[in-house]
Design an enzyme around this catalytic site. Structure first.
Site, PDB file in Angstrom:
ATOM      1  N   GLN A 115      41.978  46.842 -26.615  1.00 36.51           N
ATOM      2  CA  GLN A 115      40.571  47.122 -26.868  1.00 36.51           C
ATOM      3  C   GLN A 115      40.011  46.217 -27.972  1.00 36.51           C
ATOM      4  OE1 GLN A 115      41.168  51.833 -26.317  1.00 36.51           O
ATOM      5  NE2 GLN A 115      39.075  51.311 -26.865  1.00 36.51           N
ATOM      6  N   ARG A 166      37.309  58.890 -27.248  1.00 36.56           N
ATOM      7  CA  ARG A 166      35.882  59.012 -26.956  1.00 36.56           C
ATOM      8  C   ARG A 166      35.133  59.637 -28.122  1.00 36.56           C
ATOM      9  NH1 ARG A 166      34.153  58.777 -20.922  1.00 36.56           N
ATOM     10  NH2 ARG A 166      32.190  57.750 -21.285  1.00 36.56           N
ATOM     11  N   CYS A 167      35.286  58.995 -29.245  1.00 39.18           N
ATOM     12  CA  CYS A 167      34.714  59.545 -30.462  1.00 39.18           C
ATOM     13  C   CYS A 167      34.781  58.470 -31.520  1.00 39.18           C
ATOM     14  CB  CYS A 167      35.557  60.753 -30.842  1.00 39.18           C
ATOM     15  SG  CYS A 167      35.910  60.965 -32.561  1.00 39.18           S
ATOM     16  N   GLU A 214      30.276  57.620 -26.287  1.00 38.84           N
ATOM     17  CA  GLU A 214      31.059  58.736 -26.816  1.00 38.84           C
ATOM     18  C   GLU A 214      30.289  60.034 -26.909  1.00 38.84           C
ATOM     19  OE1 GLU A 214      31.885  57.001 -30.538  1.00 38.84           O
ATOM     20  OE2 GLU A 214      33.753  56.193 -29.807  1.00 38.84           O
TER      21      GLU A 214
HETATM   22  N1  PCD Z   1      24.385  51.512 -22.942  1.00 34.19           N
HETATM   23  C1  PCD Z   1      23.077  51.402 -22.481  1.00 34.19           C
HETATM   24  N2  PCD Z   1      22.032  51.740 -23.327  1.00 34.19           N
HETATM   25  C2  PCD Z   1      22.306  52.195 -24.563  1.00 34.19           C
HETATM   26  C3  PCD Z   1      23.629  52.322 -25.026  1.00 34.19           C
HETATM   27  C4  PCD Z   1      24.652  51.960 -24.179  1.00 34.19           C
HETATM   28  O1  PCD Z   1      22.846  51.031 -21.332  1.00 34.19           O
HETATM   29  N3  PCD Z   1      21.306  52.529 -25.387  1.00 34.19           N
HETATM   30  C5  PCD Z   1      25.501  51.109 -22.070  1.00 34.19           C
HETATM   31  C6  PCD Z   1      26.202  49.889 -22.693  1.00 34.19           C
HETATM   32  O2  PCD Z   1      25.668  48.719 -22.439  1.00 34.19           O
HETATM   33  C7  PCD Z   1      27.638  50.043 -22.189  1.00 34.19           C
HETATM   34  C8  PCD Z   1      27.768  51.538 -22.108  1.00 34.19           C
HETATM   35  O3  PCD Z   1      26.456  52.098 -21.999  1.00 34.19           O
HETATM   36  O4  PCD Z   1      27.737  49.485 -20.919  1.00 34.19           O
HETATM   37  C9  PCD Z   1      28.548  52.117 -23.351  1.00 34.19           C
HETATM   38  O5  PCD Z   1      27.969  51.590 -24.512  1.00 34.19           O
HETATM   39  P1  PCD Z   1      28.391  51.979 -25.980  1.00 34.19           P
HETATM   40  O6  PCD Z   1      28.036  53.376 -26.279  1.00 34.19           O
HETATM   41  O7  PCD Z   1      27.884  50.912 -26.897  1.00 34.19           O
HETATM   42  O8  PCD Z   1      29.982  51.952 -25.971  1.00 34.19           O
HETATM   43  P2  PCD Z   1      30.979  50.732 -25.847  1.00 34.19           P
HETATM   44  O9  PCD Z   1      31.335  50.232 -27.197  1.00 34.19           O
HETATM   45  O10 PCD Z   1      30.501  49.789 -24.837  1.00 34.19           O
HETATM   46  O11 PCD Z   1      32.213  51.440 -25.201  1.00 34.19           O
HETATM   47  C10 PCD Z   1      33.086  52.235 -25.990  1.00 34.19           C
HETATM   48  C11 PCD Z   1      33.024  53.667 -25.473  1.00 34.19           C
HETATM   49  C12 PCD Z   1      34.218  54.420 -26.017  1.00 34.19           C
HETATM   50  S1  PCD Z   1      34.532  54.355 -27.627  1.00 34.19           S
HETATM   51  C13 PCD Z   1      34.968  55.184 -25.201  1.00 34.19           C
HETATM   52  S2  PCD Z   1      36.280  55.994 -25.844  1.00 34.19           S
HETATM   53  C14 PCD Z   1      34.719  55.340 -23.724  1.00 34.19           C
HETATM   54  C15 PCD Z   1      33.249  54.960 -23.448  1.00 34.19           C
HETATM   55  O12 PCD Z   1      33.042  53.700 -24.048  1.00 34.19           O
HETATM   56  N4  PCD Z   1      35.631  54.523 -23.003  1.00 34.19           N
HETATM   57  C16 PCD Z   1      35.311  54.240 -21.689  1.00 34.19           C
HETATM   58  N5  PCD Z   1      33.021  54.891 -22.057  1.00 34.19           N
HETATM   59  C17 PCD Z   1      33.994  54.441 -21.195  1.00 34.19           C
HETATM   60  N6  PCD Z   1      33.710  54.222 -19.926  1.00 34.19           N
HETATM   61  C18 PCD Z   1      34.655  53.771 -19.096  1.00 34.19           C
HETATM   62  N7  PCD Z   1      34.342  53.577 -17.786  1.00 34.19           N
HETATM   63  N8  PCD Z   1      35.924  53.542 -19.514  1.00 34.19           N
HETATM   64  C19 PCD Z   1      36.264  53.742 -20.793  1.00 34.19           C
HETATM   65  O13 PCD Z   1      37.492  53.487 -21.208  1.00 34.19           O
HETATM   66 MO1  PCD Z   1      36.758  55.064 -27.978  1.00 34.19          MO
HETATM   67  O14 PCD Z   1      36.647  54.939 -29.732  1.00 34.19           O
HETATM   68  O15 PCD Z   1      37.687  53.771 -27.509  1.00 34.19           O
HETATM   69  O16 PCD Z   1      37.966  56.388 -28.122  1.00 34.19           O
END
Ligand code: PCD
Length: 805
Positions: free
Chosen positions: A236, A383-384, A759
């Site tokens: 990432q 996702r935070c 997120e």
């Molecule tokens: N957007 C739009 N408008 C606005 C904002 C935003 O349209 N106002 C879109 C963009 O461009 C991109 C999306 O929506 O396409 C997202 O963005 P953002 O909020 O800036 O974010 P990024 O940096 O691009 O990415 C990151 C995130 C995170 S952190 C996570 S866990 C998850 C989410 O992303 N992962 C994933 N989502 C998703 N989806 C998918 N399909 N797969 C994945 O793996 Mo961490 O811290 O890493 O735990």
């Protein structure tokens, strides 16, 4: 060559720029089997690595005998800590300032820990050889409970046993990692201790796992002739991997190329550095052949980065009429065997101190104790944005508990405490500056959309029917209002291993008026190739369909800090807009020259520069691009390129209002979801369709986490959820239906006003589902039920409340 399309709206539409629900360009390849993932990479003479892993959670490694494995046909090498020690690679630094064993050095500290690395001609032989490595262990007492770990005289980390301080200050016990504090402790205690109303609760956000569909993996290829190391992997943050690989291996950074090909979901799991990468690089250097390592599902769940595992003891105080006066959070954070949390360096508890949420709370204190246990290391932002989801869950549960204490409607309690629109930019008691928001408008819109008053009336009727014995289902209304903090960001506050968290974009316009833009981020499914082209289309007037977006190859992309923490739009998105503006500035000079007027006499209009007051005199961006390469323009360099490195002045603060309505069956413990309404405000919306997809995905993960997903351990430290039979991943069958909505409050400091969104649905979704379960059982005295709310736990709660009597 003039564009003869007469209508301005048509010209705008043709660009498919900002605000357009452009179809995702990457899906043609993903839906037709043309994706290129790490495991698709095949190289001549490629070898395969696999790990011998510990069956014990805590044990001394007495001996390792690899002779039988080495005797197996096709086995090339078996690496142990002893082999890595001379290279100084048997331990590696973690992102959190701790160090972690690459291969077991004398002992193992969690089940599934890497003990030896087998390299073989193919994957099957490697797997067979793993079985043949004989390891003798001597079991040690196991600590899986962080509270007990802080009392125990068993020292988990013998390597740092005598050290009374670590990367984040004092350690008060051998199993203690740090105490991190923010806010005014004394003032907070004083307000709470003398308050009219105080609600106190222990809220647990259980351990879970990002579990991306594609597991982690890499292919390391050392070209000894040219001295070049190429590392393909599920990264990432590819540039960070390159820098770390250079620092660890001593190979000069220009001789390392890191490539993230297509990634099948990241969710924070692919931010850190894993032993598999180190061992594969070493194996490739030793053998001179490419080495591939790809985890299986059990490896991924047992040994790569987990998320959450926060025990949050809260106190919140208010006046009798419900005005919140103070908030206190004392957290015990289970970090597992090594502190391998993926947070910006200065924030060992991530951005947990956003836990005052969307409310104007005058004074607050947070103290987080990090603790070692015999569980897998990690602590990633699943996702935070670095512990924001824990913070949002905490405050949204505390609000509900306070509402019970006050005997007040929880929607109203939220409304009277929201930060008002005129208070932005808002300075929070714990040190954040919220950039923009309009919470009351969003809340009123959400409550109106679900018909809140009607729902409450229906709930009361259903409760009466339940009490008359006419139904066994109770209705719950789960409210959640969250403020996210995304876009790390500001280099002065945020770095990873000393590298400031800026991001970047480099644009090249081709002579015929199409373009390529490269970014420091990397899509894992988010659709960057689609959306970043839209930002550019609006900025430079070239259709999104004529712009290629490329990410993930450190030899070509400008340095960036990668994609996690919803930072791509706030940071790289801003860099993209600003690089586009540099292109436009140069294009303006060229246009003015071609039109034989002064620079200031032309203005940009959608896809062209027009002579002010003479709209029939213009040059399109395509014409300008051609001229940039084919016509000598006095005082202007040929070519049309730009690069921008963007250090954001602040984070962005997206917010939203989520409401879940469900029926809880007290006899089966099932929760039948009736509706999930999600209103998001992520500022300027680039692609509404992509946003909707992001919200659906994040809500589904939130649903999983709140209702059934967990990483569970028994007392011996056995991981009980190491397969998808036990670890809940929802399919379309379980996934509820969602209704999405939005308001649009631009970020005042982002060049196009956009905030992150990826997120948000996870951050806001978890409390909505959890609060609904609580709300259903509230009339019978339920105050706090730990997640996940699976059928058994709901049944048990109903049973404990006497509902089966
Ligand atoms: N957007 C739009 N408008 C606005 C904002 C935003 O349209 N106002 C879109 C963009 O461009 C991109 C999306 O929506 O396409 C997202 O963005 P953002 O909020 O800036 O974010 P990024 O940096 O691009 O990415 C990151 C995130 C995170 S952190 C996570 S866990 C998850 C989410 O992303 N992962 C994933 N989502 C998703 N989806 C998918 N399909 N797969 C994945 O793996 Mo961490 O811290 O890493 O735990």
């Amino acid at each position: 060559m003039n564009d003869l399309t007469p209508d301005r709206d048509d010209r705008v539409a043709k660009l498919k720029g900002l605000g357009c629900s452009r179809k995702r360009v990457e899906d043609a390849r993903f839906t037709q089997g043309k994706g290129n993932y790490v495991d698709d990479i095949k190289m001549p003479d490629m070898l395969h690595g696999d790990f011998v892993r510990s069956p014990y959670a805590h044990a001394r490694v007495v001996s390792i005998d690899a002779s039988a494995a080495l005797a197996l046909d096709g086995v090339v090498a078996v690496l142990t800590a002893k082999d890595l020690e001379p290279l100084g690679l048997h331990w590696m630094p973690t992102l959190a300032g701790d160090k972690q064993m690459v291969l077991a050095d004398g002992k193992v500290l969690f089940q599934g820990q890497e003990v030896a690395y087998v390299v073989a001609r193919n994957r099957y032989v490697a797997a067979d050889a793993v079985e043949l490595v004989e390891v003798e262990y001597e079991e040690l007492e196991v600590l899986v409970d962080p509270f007990k770990a802080l009392q125990s005289d068993v020292t988990l980390r013998e390597d740092i046993a005598g050290e009374t301080s670590g990367a984040h200050g004092e350690r008060r016990h051998p199993n203690h990692i740090f105490l991190w504090e923010e806010g005014d402790k004394a003032a907070t205690e004083q307000v709470i201790d003398s308050a009219d109303v105080v609600a106190e609760e222990m809220i647990y956000y259980h351990r879970t796992h990002p579990c991306p569909l594609e597991t982690c993996g890499c292919v390391a290829s050392m070209d000894k002739v040219n001295g070049k190391l190429t590392l393909y992997g599920t990264f990432q943050a590819p540039h960070v991997v390159r820098t770390v690989a250079s620092l660890l291996s001593g190979i000069e950074e220009h001789n390392i190329r890191v490539v993230s090909p297509d990634i099948g979901g990241g969710f924070g799991n692919k931010v850190g550095v894993y032993p598999g990468y180190v061992c594969s690089i070493v194996a490739s250097i030793v053998t001179g052949k490419p080495v591939k390592w790809v985890e299986d599902r059990m490896d991924n769940l047992m040994a790569t980065a987990f998320a959450r595992d926060y025990w949050m003891k809260g106190r919140i105080s208010a006046t009798k009429d419900g005005k919140i006066t103070a908030l206190e959070a004392k957290v015990t954070a289970d970090h597992g065997a090594f502190d391998a949390c993926a947070d910006p360096t200065k924030f060992p508890a991530g951005f947990f101190h956003i836990c005052t949420g969307s409310y104007d709370i005058p004074v607050a204190y947070v103290g987080v104790d990090g603790v070692y246990t015999n569980k897998a290391p990690g602590g990633v932002a699943y996702r935070c944005s670095f512990r924001v989801t824990e913070a949002a869950y905490f405050i949204e549960r505390m609000i509900e508990v306070l509402a019970i204490e006050l005997g007040m409607d929880a929607a109203e309690l939220r409304r009277i405490n929201f930060i008002r629109e005129d208070q932005f930019p808002y300075q929070s008691a714990l040190g954040w500056e919220y950039d923009s928001g309009d919470y009351h408008t969003a809340w009123d819109k959400a409550l109106a959309a679900v018909g809140y008053d009607g729902l409450r009336a229906e709930q009361a009727e259903q409760l009466a029917a339940f009490k008359r014995g006419e139904t066994r289902k109770l209705m719950g209304i789960g409210l959640s209002f969250f403020t996210e903090i995304v876009g790390a960001g500001p280099v002065k506050n945020c770095d990873i291993l000393g590298m400031g968290m800026f991001d970047s974009c480099e644009i090249r316009i081709h002579p015929t008026g199409s373009a390529i833009a490269r970014l420091g981020t990397i899509s894992q499914g988010q659709g960057h190739a689609t959306t970043f082209a839209q930002i550019l289309a609006s900025e430079i007037g070239i259709p999104a369909d004529s712009i290629t977006i490329e990410e993930g190859d450190t030899d070509t992309a400008p340095y960036g800090l990668g994609t996690y923490g919803s930072r791509s739009t706030p940071v790289a998105g801003a860099a993209t807009a600003l690089a586009g503006r540099k292109i436009r500035a140069k294009a303006q000079m060229i246009a003015a020259y071609l039109l034989e007027v002064h620079d200031n006499d032309v203005e940009f209009d959608v896809d062209r520069f027009v002579v002010k007051g003479a709209p029939e005199r213009f040059k399109t961006m395509a014409e300008i691009a051609y001229a940039a390469y084919h016509q000598a323009i006095p005082g202007v360099e040929p070519g049309l390129e730009a690069v921008s490195y963007y250090d954001p002045p602040n984070m962005t603060y997206p917010f939203g209002a989520y409401i879940c309505v469900m029926d809880v069956d007290v006899d089966t413990g099932e929760a039948h979801i009736r509706q999930v309404y999600a209103l998001d405000d992520c500022g300027t919306r680039i692609n509404p369709m992509v946003i909707e997809g992001q919200v659906h995905g994040g809500l589904t993960e939130a649903y999983a986490i709140a209702m059934a997903q967990e990483m569970a351990y028994d007392d011996m430290g056995n991981c009980k959820t190491a397969t998808l039979m036990d670890f809940f991943l929802p399919t379309t069958w379980e996934t509820p239906h969602y209704t999405t909505d939005h308001t649009e409050t631009p970020s005042p400091h982002h060049p196009i006003g956009a905030k992150g969104v990826g997120e948000s649905p996870n951050v806001g979704g978890v409390p909505a589902f959890s609060n609904a379960v609580h709300d259903a059982l509230r009339p019978f005295g339920l105050r706090q039920l730990h997640m996940p709310h699976d059928h058994w736990r709901i049944w048990k709660a109903a049973n404990d409340l006497g509902l089966h009597d």
